[in-house]
Design an enzyme around this catalytic site. Structure first.
Site, mmCIF file in Angstrom:
data_model
loop_
_atom_site.group_PDB
_atom_site.id
_atom_site.type_symbol
_atom_site.label_atom_id
_atom_site.label_comp_id
_atom_site.label_asym_id
_atom_site.label_seq_id
_atom_site.Cartn_x
_atom_site.Cartn_y
_atom_site.Cartn_z
ATOM 1 N N SER A 263 0.879 -1.093 0.091
ATOM 2 C CA SER A 263 -0.227 -0.176 -0.054
ATOM 3 C C SER A 263 0.974 1.258 -0.063
ATOM 4 C CB SER A 263 -0.817 -0.094 1.169
ATOM 5 O OG SER A 263 -0.097 0.142 2.382
ATOM 6 N N LYS A 264 0.117 2.303 -0.169
ATOM 7 C CA LYS A 264 0.916 3.850 -0.198
ATOM 8 C C LYS A 264 1.551 3.946 1.287
ATOM 9 C CE LYS A 264 -1.141 8.193 -0.731
ATOM 10 N NZ LYS A 264 -2.529 9.043 -1.073
ATOM 11 N N ARG A 265 0.962 3.477 2.228
ATOM 12 C CA ARG A 265 1.576 3.643 3.570
ATOM 13 C C ARG A 265 2.869 2.791 3.817
ATOM 14 N NH1 ARG A 265 -3.703 3.497 4.358
ATOM 15 N NH2 ARG A 265 -3.484 1.178 4.420
ATOM 16 N N ASP A 266 2.950 1.815 2.894
ATOM 17 C CA ASP A 266 4.094 0.938 3.218
ATOM 18 C C ASP A 266 5.409 1.629 2.606
ATOM 19 O OD1 ASP A 266 2.927 -1.235 4.418
ATOM 20 O OD2 ASP A 266 2.337 -1.956 2.137
#
Ligand code: GLU
Length: 524
Positions: A263-266
């Site tokens: 994901s983007k947060r990773d």
């Protein structure tokens, strides 16, 4: 005759383009190029509430940087434009109305609040509310209301149009990657096709546009697989089944630890880029993306890395130019299972590209980084070519040349060296350092200085002679010369470094370094 291949990449401009989206674009591009077809960029911005300024430009810049630009698109134009869905708004209503007329869709009048209340009621009973074949006859829509109520809503414009899926029907289709896929309408819902504001939803716009843009292959992420039965119904209901594209749903890209979808947060979590370019959301500056480009990646290395995230060639080859990818790419070799985003592998690819790049090209690429490092001594491109030749196997990114190879641009920092190599240095050098040794090195400096033509071969010969004369060993001399020149035990050949750095700069380094050794041994 086979229809010419037309593929599209259809991102929504909701922020920075995730690396998974870039892979989708790449696979579309590869198929188009391989078949002599056309690669199209369509902007799917029907959800105006999620629009982020700059996102379209970002998408274009990312594709251009990677060298996979579309032939038709929002900036390129083309025979089937406009290519931005908000600019096509007037054309969708007709098809939604057509569906209603044919009995494949209906008007629905439930307010958002009513549906929300229902959702909560269902939740309280541990169930999930769906507007579907089993609930639609209990709800407020043109299937259940009298003609006058329906007409009133239509006159007020307070309605949405929903698809009317057949009751309990199995729908089968073949996906080029997932193979045979089956869904039951029991598990689907009567999705909204046209919203209250007259905008189509993603589903209607997507199918209407694919049809009108003569798309032959829909290649997209696996998350769209559950929407595909609905899309197939739309093709059927609109009478377009004959020209329906084939579908290929790409496997997920998994997190570096293999646990779940990347994901983007990773990106932030693992401190790695998961976007092609840096991006800051102007609506929320906390929403930031780290880019492969700014990290220092070569676009070709990124393409190579992405191509192999989910696709594998028929042999062991790993390094592919874009042309080679075009020649080898085949949707049938895309795997069903998720592909792990291995950042170390991405770095490895970059390193391979750097190693195979001509020194003259590396010199041009490293120059801006050398310039911003603001070294006191300025150097020309020829010199940078020399640095490239000696250092290209020792860096992963072009921006590391002036960092890892800083000693080609200024004298090493011996204090820093002590921090980095302290223990080794003390063991190997200072233990044996004494006045007699100092005297030998003063002679060594003189010898190397008086070499006729100051190049690696001659310097090596001179040092060999010196060693023979003095009875020293290579191991007594070379590590010291190396530390004097570069401040580190690791690095290119000593004589090659001397040749490149040049006599005028080598001598002061030797003098400074041996002075440093003297002061150190006196103090201890
Ligand atoms: N707009 C969709 C997305 O953002 C496109 C899905 C598709 O390719 O059909 O991914």
């Amino acid at each position: 005759m086979q229809k010419p291949v037309r593929v599209r990449f259809a991102p929504s401009p909701t922020g920075a383009l995730h690396i998974g989206g870039v892979r989708t674009a790449l696979y579309n591009y590869l198929l188009a190029k391989k078949t002599g077809g056309t690669f199209i960029l369509r902007i799917e911005d029907t959800d105006q509430t999620r629009f982020v300024p700059g996102a379209e430009e970002y998408i274009m810049e990312a594709l251009n940087w990677l060298g996979i630009s579309p032939e038709e698109g929002i900036f390129e134009g083309g025979p089937y434009g406009p290519y931005r869905q908000s600019d096509r708004k007037p054309m969708y209503r007709e098809f939604a109305e057509q569906l209603v007329k044919k009995g494949y869709a209906y008007y629905s009048f439930d307010t958002a609040e009513e549906l929300d209340t229902l959702r909560k009621q269902y939740e309280a009973e541990g169930k999930t509310f769906k507007y579907d074949t089993s609930t639609r006859l209990l709800l407020n829509n043109s299937l259940t209301q009298t003609e006058s109520v329906v007409n009133k809503h239509l006159a007020e414009g307070s309605y949405v149009i929903r698809i009317k899926l057949p009751v309990d029907e199995q729908i089968h289709f073949t996906d080029l990657i997932r193979e045979d896929v089956t869904y039951s309408t029991h598990d689907l819902d009567d999705k909204v096709m046209l919203k209250g504001d007259g905008m189509p939803t993603y589903h209607l716009a997507n199918v209407v546009d694919d049809y009108h843009m003569k798309i032959t292959h829909v290649i997209r992420g696996e998350e769209w697989l559950p929407s595909t039965p609905l899309h197939i119904y739309l093709y059927r209901f609109l009478g377009w089944e004959e020209s329906m594209p084939v579908f290929a749903h790409l496997p997920l890209i998994l997190r570096p630890d293999g646990k779940g979808k990347l994901s983007k947060r990773d990106g932030a979590k693992f401190g790695i880029p998961v976007f092609p370019l840096n991006f800051v959301n102007p609506n929320n500056i906390e929403d930031k993306a780290l880019g492969f480009r700014e990290w220092g990646f070569e676009p070709d290395a990124v393409l190579n890395f992405l191509a192999l995230l989910g696709w594998h060639p028929s042999d062991e080859q790993e390094i592919f130019s874009l042309d080679q990818l075009v020649a080898s790419f085949d949707l049938s070799r895309v795997s069903k299972s998720g592909a792990r985003f291995d950042f170390d592998k991405a770095r490895w690819f970059n390193q391979q590209y750097i190693m195979s790049m001509p020194n003259s090209e590396l010199a041009i690429k490293m120059k801006p980084y050398v310039d911003t490092a603001n070294f006191e001594e300025t150097t020309g491109l020829k010199y940078l070519e020399g640095v490239a030749a000696l250092m290209k196997e020792r860096v992963e990114f072009v921006n590391e040349f002036p960092v890892k190879g800083y000693y080609f641009f200024k004298a090493p920092d011996y204090k820093l060296m002590m921090d980095n190599e302290g223990k080794d240095f003390e063991k190997k050098v200072l233990k044996n350092w004494d006045a007699a040794r100092n005297e030998l090195f003063v002679r060594l400096i003189e010898k190397t200085e008086s070499v006729n033509e100051y190049n690696a071969v001659n310097l090596q010969q001179t040092v060999e002679l010196f060693i023979n004369e003095t009875g020293l060993k290579f191991g007594d001399v070379l590590p010291l010369m190396r530390l004097a020149l570069s401040g580190t035990m690791k690095g290119p050949g000593v004589f090659e470094m001397m040749e490149l750095i040049g006599k005028d700069y080598v001598k002061p380094r030797f003098i400074a370094f041996f002075g440093f050794c003297n002061s150190f041994s006196l103090n201890n």
